[in-house]
Design a protein around this motif. Structure first.
Motif, PDB file in Angstrom:
ATOM      1  N   PRO A  60       6.489 -86.974  15.597  1.00  0.00           N
ATOM      2  CA  PRO A  60       5.732 -86.716  14.366  1.00  0.00           C
ATOM      3  C   PRO A  60       4.249 -87.008  14.567  1.00  0.00           C
ATOM      4  N   VAL A  61       3.399 -86.043  14.248  1.00  0.00           N
ATOM      5  CA  VAL A  61       1.954 -86.179  14.421  1.00  0.00           C
ATOM      6  C   VAL A  61       1.283 -86.062  13.059  1.00  0.00           C
ATOM      7  N   PHE A  62       0.570 -87.094  12.657  1.00  0.00           N
ATOM      8  CA  PHE A  62      -0.115 -87.117  11.368  1.00  0.00           C
ATOM      9  C   PHE A  62      -1.612 -86.965  11.638  1.00  0.00           C
ATOM     10  N   VAL A  63      -2.137 -85.761  11.414  1.00  0.00           N
ATOM     11  CA  VAL A  63      -3.516 -85.429  11.754  1.00  0.00           C
ATOM     12  C   VAL A  63      -4.426 -85.676  10.549  1.00  0.00           C
ATOM     13  N   VAL A  64      -5.425 -86.532  10.724  1.00  0.00           N
ATOM     14  CA  VAL A  64      -6.394 -86.831   9.659  1.00  0.00           C
ATOM     15  C   VAL A  64      -7.670 -86.044   9.955  1.00  0.00           C
ATOM     16  N   VAL A 109       4.485 -92.896   7.211  1.00  0.00           N
ATOM     17  CA  VAL A 109       5.839 -93.413   7.435  1.00  0.00           C
ATOM     18  C   VAL A 109       6.873 -92.436   6.887  1.00  0.00           C
ATOM     19  N   ASP A 110       6.622 -91.912   5.679  1.00  0.00           N
ATOM     20  CA  ASP A 110       7.542 -90.922   5.100  1.00  0.00           C
ATOM     21  C   ASP A 110       7.626 -89.673   5.989  1.00  0.00           C
ATOM     22  N   PHE A 111       6.475 -89.261   6.502  1.00  0.00           N
ATOM     23  CA  PHE A 111       6.445 -88.072   7.369  1.00  0.00           C
ATOM     24  C   PHE A 111       7.224 -88.321   8.653  1.00  0.00           C
ATOM     25  N   ALA A 112       7.082 -89.525   9.224  1.00  0.00           N
ATOM     26  CA  ALA A 112       7.796 -89.853  10.461  1.00  0.00           C
ATOM     27  C   ALA A 112       9.302 -89.847  10.241  1.00  0.00           C
ATOM     28  N   SER A 177      15.555 -84.435   8.239  1.00  0.00           N
ATOM     29  CA  SER A 177      15.200 -83.981   9.580  1.00  0.00           C
ATOM     30  C   SER A 177      16.424 -83.393  10.267  1.00  0.00           C
ATOM     31  N   GLY A 178      16.212 -82.260  10.937  1.00  0.00           N
ATOM     32  CA  GLY A 178      17.320 -81.636  11.635  1.00  0.00           C
ATOM     33  C   GLY A 178      17.745 -82.401  12.879  1.00  0.00           C
ATOM     34  N   ARG A 179      16.818 -83.156  13.464  1.00  0.00           N
ATOM     35  CA  ARG A 179      17.135 -83.899  14.685  1.00  0.00           C
ATOM     36  C   ARG A 179      17.785 -85.226  14.313  1.00  0.00           C
ATOM     37  N   TYR A 180      18.936 -85.497  14.932  1.00  0.00           N
ATOM     38  CA  TYR A 180      19.722 -86.657  14.522  1.00  0.00           C
ATOM     39  C   TYR A 180      20.477 -87.174  15.743  1.00  0.00           C
TER      40      TYR A 180
END
Length: 257
Positions: A60-64, A109-112, A177-180
């Motif tokens: 997960p990449v959170f770009v500011v 955190v929610d995005f991750a 999330s699809g990845r599990y």
């Protein structure tokens, strides 16, 4: 200098490792070990490389974008991954709000947890189907056997609650999330054990307190009670993250107050 820096970070756990292969290998290994990448400004060679390497690794990449640099250039490629609420936080001028940093971290955190960047593997999808079917079959078997056999009814009732709770936890993360992978499944199973046991003890404790009799020990009513508590366990597992987030917000407000 490194030892002094590490010694000054009292609230940070440092996991220092030595890796052969040069700077680029170490860089990639660091990104691969990360749970979340947050980028602010930076150069194309440094920060830009991290951003797109993390995407390739499914991190997960959170770009500011508001500080310019490589993060602003990458914004057009990553904006599609964010919800409207996350976009609002990421594009908000930081000077306008004294709580901007906290809001940014909460959104990150929610995005991750959701991680829409992660690539869904066929093995993850197949294993999710197999585990889900196994839990459903296990729940039905426990329901049919709950009032018969040598095993006490409360054991079957707890199994029903556990299976239903784990299904709820799995559904929550499958939607997010699809990845599990197996690490996530193991952690979720631990959560399900705790939640189902809490439901089990709370229900039995209330009944003992009110009626002086634990209804889960009664073979005549245990099937119906197990079914009802399974519903509570399912929604408890599904809504667990939202409840934890609400507790975190209350704790933060209490500390700030």
């Amino acid at each position: 200098m490194t030892a002094e820096l590490f010694g000054s970070l009292n609230n940070v756990e440092i996991d220092q490792r030595y890796v052969d292969g040069g700077w680029r290998v170490v860089h990639l290994k660091s990104i691969n070990e990360a749970d979340l990448v947050i980028s602010l400004a930076g150069t194309e060679r440094g920060t830009g490389t991290v951003i797109y390497s993390a995407e390739a690794l499914g991190k997960p990449v959170f770009v500011v974008p508001i500080f310019g640099g490589a993060s602003e250039h990458a914004w057009r490629d990553f904006k599609r991954f964010y919800t409207s609420e996350e976009v609002a936080v990421l594009q908000r001028p930081w000077r306008e709000s004294g709580t901007w940093a906290g809001e940014l971290l909460d959104a990150a955190v929610d995005f991750a947890r959701r991680n829409p960047i992660a690539k869904v593997r066929a093995s993850d999808a197949v294993s999710s189907v197999i585990v889900s079917l196994s839990l459903v079959v296990g729940w039905i078997a426990a329901l049919l056997r709950v009032d018969g056999g040598l095993i006490p009814p409360l054991v079957w009732a707890y199994a029903m609650i556990l299976f239903a709770t784990y299904l709820g936890v799995m559904l929550r993360h499958s939607i997010a999330s699809g990845r599990y992978d197996w690490r996530r499944r193991l952690y979720d199973f631990f959560q399900a054990i705790l939640v189902s046991f809490a439901v089990f003890i709370l229900a039995e404790g209330v009944n003992v307190f009110v009626t002086d009799k634990g209804i889960l020990l009664d073979r005549e009513s245990v099937r119906l009670v197990g079914w009802r508590l399974s519903v509570i366990g399912f929604f408890g597992g599904f809504l667990l993250d939202e409840y934890i987030k609400s507790l975190e917000k209350r704790a933060r407000k209490a500390l700030e107050g």
